[in-house]
Write an enzyme that holds these catalytic residues in place. Sequence first.
Site, PDB file in Angstrom:
ATOM      1  CG  HIS A  24      11.040  39.777   3.964  1.00 40.56           C
ATOM      2  ND1 HIS A  24      11.610  38.756   4.105  1.00 40.56           N
ATOM      3  CD2 HIS A  24      10.084  40.132   4.788  1.00 40.56           C
ATOM      4  CE1 HIS A  24      11.217  38.145   5.097  1.00 40.56           C
ATOM      5  NE2 HIS A  24      10.244  39.124   5.727  1.00 40.56           N
ATOM      6  CG  ASP A 115      13.457  36.841   1.763  1.00 40.13           C
ATOM      7  OD1 ASP A 115      13.131  36.127   2.727  1.00 40.13           O
ATOM      8  OD2 ASP A 115      13.471  38.081   1.802  1.00 40.13           O
ATOM      9  N   GLY A 364       6.450  38.767  14.121  1.00 43.64           N
ATOM     10  CA  GLY A 364       7.700  38.468  13.443  1.00 43.64           C
ATOM     11  C   GLY A 364       9.038  38.906  14.345  1.00 43.64           C
TER      12      GLY A 364
END
Length: 444
Positions: A24, A115, A364
């Site tokens: 990320h 984020d 994910g």
Amino acid sequence: MQKQQSSGGAGPHVAILTYPFGSHAPPLFAVTRGLASAAPNALFSFLFPGKCNSLATSQQVPSNIKVYNVWDGAPEGNGMKDIESFMRVELAVFKKGVEVAVAETGRKLSCLVSDAFVRVGKEIAEENGVAWVTFFASGAASLSSHVYTDLIRQHYGTAAGEDETLNFIPGMSNVRIRDLPEGIVTGDLQSGFCRMLHEMSKELHQATAVFINSCEELHPTITDDMKSKFKKLLSVGPLVFSTPPATVPDSHGCLPWLDKQKPATVAYIAFGAAVIPPPNELVALAEALEASRLPFIWSLRDKGKEHLPSGFVDSANGMVVPWAPQMDVLSHGAVGVFISHGGFASMLETIASEVPMIVRPFFGDHMINGRMVEAVWEIGVVVKGGIFTKNDIMNCLDMALAQENGRKWRKNLKAIKEMALTAVGPQGSSAKNFKALLDLVSSY
């Protein structure tokens, strides 16, 4: 708390709240670098929840970026336990971090970027009376799957067949239930992490803008649909083209070794920072490489190496290294196929390098990315059943390196790369979206 020298003075001050897991942080830092270079009068406080931050030391950083390491309970490799620990403290950690950044720089906050997985971003922005802009680290398909969580659950419940498709969602007709990230209809939907994802999916429309590391042309139908769901959806990538990663040392000699190999013959294997396949699959992959006699570079941490067959590490056909300069390796002409977990950043790097993928997804967004690779863009293949077996790996390698499939995949990769390069070019969609993002975050 890592202290930085005060900048003082007037001008916009943007705080960036990052998520410390997976891949990320690097793309968000890349965007921050681009914004800081384009808006030298603005100050960017990059709040990173980690014990150390190699992002800021591995590349040239504009002087108007101040990096703060804001949490000393950084990830220890315990998976979901680390994530749950972070979720318990993120509000206090980031609130304190913003306070410190404002006090040290002498600049009042003017915008907050977070984020999308940092759920407290909206709350902290509201408390400071500033715009909330959020970054979704994966692509448009993954974003759509989260945005439509409630509709998917209503349509199929939580006991849908794995091969049921999302043909009722624009642009998602090739996506099956089995391709969806956990937390939508699979996994422990009552866990803290899954509930966070669900709440995120219902709040993103409140952000002043949502931006992603992709270009509109990769998912035109999905992108158009997502634009109708948010105040602004800004596709500002692929960043691998517009803000390429800094050159990193080749500490294990991968590139000189590649120089000695024939063009498009080498298999490069890497599964990201968070994944090591189970022991039986490591063995299957090693046996397939041995049997195929292909040259290879395998980036594998030491705790994975102990499961490999005796003598494999010393194989004359390849290299097993704890770390490789991935972008440099992929872009080397000797590399002909990339065996990967299917992370979004890795997928963009394979497009940039025009190297076909063999995807073994784990969690994910890996599954939906793999589906894009295999069924939508046709630039690679997902391993059969989502698990490595010796025979299937050998078949996939043959497809990529020797059969017509591989030639088709490389042709498609070239076309997608050219499309992406146009998007980040001066008049491209991503360049225009980046300008819109810049105007948003640097207004004062």
